[in-house]
Design an enzyme around this catalytic site. Structure first.
Site, PDB file in Angstrom:
ATOM      1  N   ASP A 132      41.904  35.530  38.645  1.00 57.71           N
ATOM      2  CA  ASP A 132      40.346  35.743  39.721  1.00 57.71           C
ATOM      3  C   ASP A 132      40.128  34.011  40.058  1.00 57.71           C
ATOM      4  O   ASP A 132      40.812  33.144  39.824  1.00 57.71           O
ATOM      5  CB  ASP A 132      39.513  35.247  38.613  1.00 57.71           C
ATOM      6  CG  ASP A 132      39.118  36.788  38.152  1.00 57.71           C
ATOM      7  OD1 ASP A 132      39.841  38.276  38.437  1.00 57.71           O
ATOM      8  OD2 ASP A 132      38.901  37.266  37.290  1.00 57.71           O
ATOM      9  N   ASP A 144      39.841  42.973  42.190  1.00 57.65           N
ATOM     10  CA  ASP A 144      38.366  44.058  41.635  1.00 57.65           C
ATOM     11  C   ASP A 144      36.443  44.926  42.473  1.00 57.65           C
ATOM     12  O   ASP A 144      35.911  45.113  42.435  1.00 57.65           O
ATOM     13  CB  ASP A 144      37.582  43.129  40.594  1.00 57.65           C
ATOM     14  CG  ASP A 144      38.044  42.152  39.753  1.00 57.65           C
ATOM     15  OD1 ASP A 144      38.903  42.803  39.268  1.00 57.65           O
ATOM     16  OD2 ASP A 144      37.863  40.829  39.509  1.00 57.65           O
TER      17      ASP A 144
END
Length: 163
Positions: free
Chosen positions: A114, A130
């Protein structure tokens, strides 16, 4: 041609996701964070061993199984029900591209890379995959709502209720 174009679009999304994550590992991980839009968004490297909001943290076997089953069901729906609904088609392409991108990370490394951190709110750090999943799910909900509004039963019930 329908299947081929969908597969190309999904592969492109997965490729973009994996390329950005590779960049993040090679260039962002050594520095940790860098501003993208000062005081709004930063690129912040982190590994996520769970899913959204750290749910099922460290339970990769469950996440891999659930994601795999979900992706198979969405692929089945895409290839069997979406030929005439372009909004739903692209929604599911986004969900599959993002879901597969994160699934690759979970299988290959046991965690997801991330790197997008919204500084103006205390929110989870997330990634391109995402975003694809969230936008795709939003579009899918919109397509279901629009389909419901267009359905003949809904129009017939409305016409009778107008009398």
């Amino acid at each position: 041609m329908f299947v081929f174009l969908n597969l190309i679009a999904i592969a492109a999304l997965v490729g973009i996701d994996q390329a950005i994550k590779l960049w993040a590992v090679q260039n962002l991980q050594p520095v940790g964070s860098m501003p993208l839009i000062p005081h709004v968004v930063e690129l912040h490297f982190t590994y996520n061993e769970g899913m959204a909001f750290s749910l099922l943290w460290g339970r990769q076997e469950i996440l891999i199984a659930a994601t795999s089953i979900g992706m198979l069901l969405i692929a089945w729906w895409l290839f069997t029900h979406c030929r005439n609904d372009q909004l739903q088609r692209w929604a599911l392409v986004l969900v599959l591209g993002g879901g597969i991108g994160n699934l690759i990370d979970r299988i290959a490394a046991g965690r997801v890379v991330d790197y997008i951190n919204l500084l103006f709110m205390n929110f989870a750090v997330f990634n391109f995959a995402d975003i694809c999943v969230c936008v795709g799910m939003g579009l899918w909900v919109l397509s279901v709502i629009l389909e419901e509004r267009r359905s003949p039963e809904n129009k017939a019930g409305k016409a009778e209720g107008d009398k």
